[in-house]
Scaffold this motif. Sequence first.
Motif, short mmCIF file in Angstrom:
data_model
loop_
_atom_site.label_atom_id
_atom_site.label_comp_id
_atom_site.label_asym_id
_atom_site.label_seq_id
_atom_site.Cartn_x
_atom_site.Cartn_y
_atom_site.Cartn_z
N SER A 170 -4.93 -12.97 -4.46
CA SER A 170 -5.65 -12.38 -3.44
C SER A 170 -5.10 -12.90 -2.14
O SER A 170 -4.97 -11.99 -1.22
N ARG A 171 -4.95 -13.97 -2.05
CA ARG A 171 -4.13 -14.60 -0.60
C ARG A 171 -2.95 -13.98 -0.58
O ARG A 171 -2.39 -13.76 0.78
N SER A 172 -1.95 -13.76 -1.54
CA SER A 172 -0.93 -13.29 -1.34
C SER A 172 -0.99 -11.55 -1.05
O SER A 172 0.05 -11.43 0.08
N ILE A 173 -1.71 -11.09 -1.51
CA ILE A 173 -1.95 -9.69 -1.05
C ILE A 173 -2.70 -9.66 0.32
O ILE A 173 -2.40 -8.71 0.97
N LEU B 37 4.91 -9.80 -6.39
CA LEU B 37 3.92 -10.75 -6.92
C LEU B 37 3.67 -10.77 -8.27
O LEU B 37 2.76 -11.57 -8.91
N GLY B 38 4.38 -9.87 -9.00
CA GLY B 38 4.43 -9.94 -10.60
C GLY B 38 3.07 -9.38 -10.95
O GLY B 38 2.57 -9.89 -12.11
N CYS B 39 2.73 -8.09 -10.40
CA CYS B 39 1.57 -7.50 -10.78
C CYS B 39 1.43 -6.16 -10.52
O CYS B 39 2.63 -5.87 -9.87
N ALA B 40 0.69 -5.17 -10.65
CA ALA B 40 0.63 -3.74 -10.55
C ALA B 40 -0.73 -3.79 -9.62
O ALA B 40 -1.85 -4.06 -9.94
N ILE B 41 -0.28 -2.97 -8.34
CA ILE B 41 -1.65 -2.95 -7.45
C ILE B 41 -1.49 -1.12 -7.23
O ILE B 41 -0.71 -0.63 -6.86
N HIS B 42 -2.97 -0.73 -7.30
CA HIS B 42 -2.98 0.52 -7.17
C HIS B 42 -4.23 0.79 -6.20
O HIS B 42 -5.54 0.26 -6.71
#
Length: 462
Positions: free
Chosen positions: A164-167, A286-291
Motif C-alpha cells: 500500500s505504501r508503494s502504491i 511492485l510484483g503484483c497486478a493492479i486494476h
Amino acid sequence: MAAFWQQRGRRQENGGLGSVIDGLGSVFDVLLANARLVLGVSGAAVLAIATLAVKRLIDRATSPRDEGNPKAEQKSLEESWQDLTLIKTTPKPPKKQRREDLSEPLLSPARPLVPDPRGCSAPQGAPQVTSSPLRCLTLQEKLLSHSSQLAVPEIQASLVPQLSRSICTQLQNFLRSKYPELPFGRLSLSGALLDGLEVLAADYIHLMLPVVLDAGLWSLISGEDTVVRNPQYWMIKRIDLGYFPRGCSPWDRFMVGRYLSSSVLNETLHKLLVASINWPAIGGLLGCAIHPVVASRELKLEVKHDQVELSITLFPVVEMEGKVLLAVPPEGLVENLWLESFYRAEVSRVKELDAGDGGARQLCLRILNGACRSQPSLHKLGGSPMAHVILHLSDTASDWAEESLADRFQQVLEELVASLEKGVLPSYFNPKVNLFSGLLEEEIDEMGFVLYRAISEPEVLL
C-alpha cells in the motif's frame, strides 16, 4: 425307565414339588423364547443369566443327595451361593429416560472404586488408562480462546502495508506531476490493520488524500440546514466572492453553484485512476497486478499479489473546524455533500480509555468486528457502530478489566439490540447523528434477530 419312575416317585413324595417345577420350567422356556422380542438383546441376556441360575438351584434341590458324602453336600451349598451371587450382580438394563430427567446434570460425581476383596491385580505391563473429567468452558474462556484465532496472518500483516505504501508513493508522484496547481496534501494510509483492530484477513486499506483549503475562502454548513436534514453531512461553501472572485482558490474549478462538489472531485480522480495512470507498469515494478474498478462509484483499486488480494480505496478528505470530511456523497441528486468521519476520534478515544484503566475495550471490539465479518447479515455493524456502542457503555460501566470481558460483551449485545429496536444509534461525538440512518428496515430486523439470539447463545457469534 425304572430310574425315571423312581425319580418321579421321589418328586411326588416331596409334596407335589415336581409338578410345580415342571410348570416353572415351561414358563422359563417361554420367557426365554420371547425375551429377545420383548426386552431386546441386552434385556434378553440379563434374563437368561438369572433364569439359568434359578434353574440350577432347582435342579440341585430336586436331584438325589449323596447322604453318605459330606463333601458333596458342602460343594452343593457353595454352588448355590455362587448362583445367588450371580443373580445379585447381574447388571440391570438402563431405564427409560423421563422428561423430568432432562433438567438434571448429565455428569454425576464419580463414585469411589471399591477394592476387590480377592486382591486381583492388573497384569504387569498393562497400560494405565486415566480418564480426565469433561470440562465446560465459560463464556469468558471462550472469548479469550476465540480472540487468539482472530489474528491476521503474519504474511498479510507485513505485506499489505508495504504494498500500500508503494502504491501510495506512485500515486502521489503522479498527482503532483499531473495537477501541480492543486494543493493536495501528503497521501497517508488508514484502516483497522494499521490501528491493530483488523481481524481474520487484511484485505482492504484506505488511502487518505488531503484537500488543502484556505480557511478564509471556505466555510462549513451543517447538513441539518440542507435538504437532506442529516447532521452527519456537511457542505463546503465558497465565501467572500465579492472580494475574492472565482478563480482565487485553485479548488474553484470543482464548485457547483457556490459549493465545493465532492461528486465533481471524485469524477475527476476516477478518470485519472482509470485512464491516465499506467497501472500495469507500476504493478510489474511492485510484483503484483493492479486494476482500477471502473464500475464503482468509489475510487477503488484491486491489487492481486501471489500471497494476498487487496482492495485499496482512495478518499479525498477535508479537515476544517475540527471535523474530518470525506468526499462520500449520498446516493441521489445531491452532489455537494461531504460525510463526516469519526473513525480517527473513535480509535483515539478507545485506546485512550484502555491506557487509562488497563481495559479490554480493544479486545472486545476486535471480537465483535470478527463476528460481524463472519456473519453476512452483520457486515454493516462492524467498525464505527460497534466502537460507538463500546464508548457509550464506557460512560456507565467502569470495570473494563480483562476478567470482566464476558460481562461487557453481553452488555454490548444488549445495547445493540435495544438500539436496533428503536432504529437509532446516536454517535458518541455528536448525539444528533444517527449511525443507523443508512440502514434499511429489513436489514435492521435481520440484525436484531441474530443479536437477540446471541444474547442467550453468544456462541453463535464465535
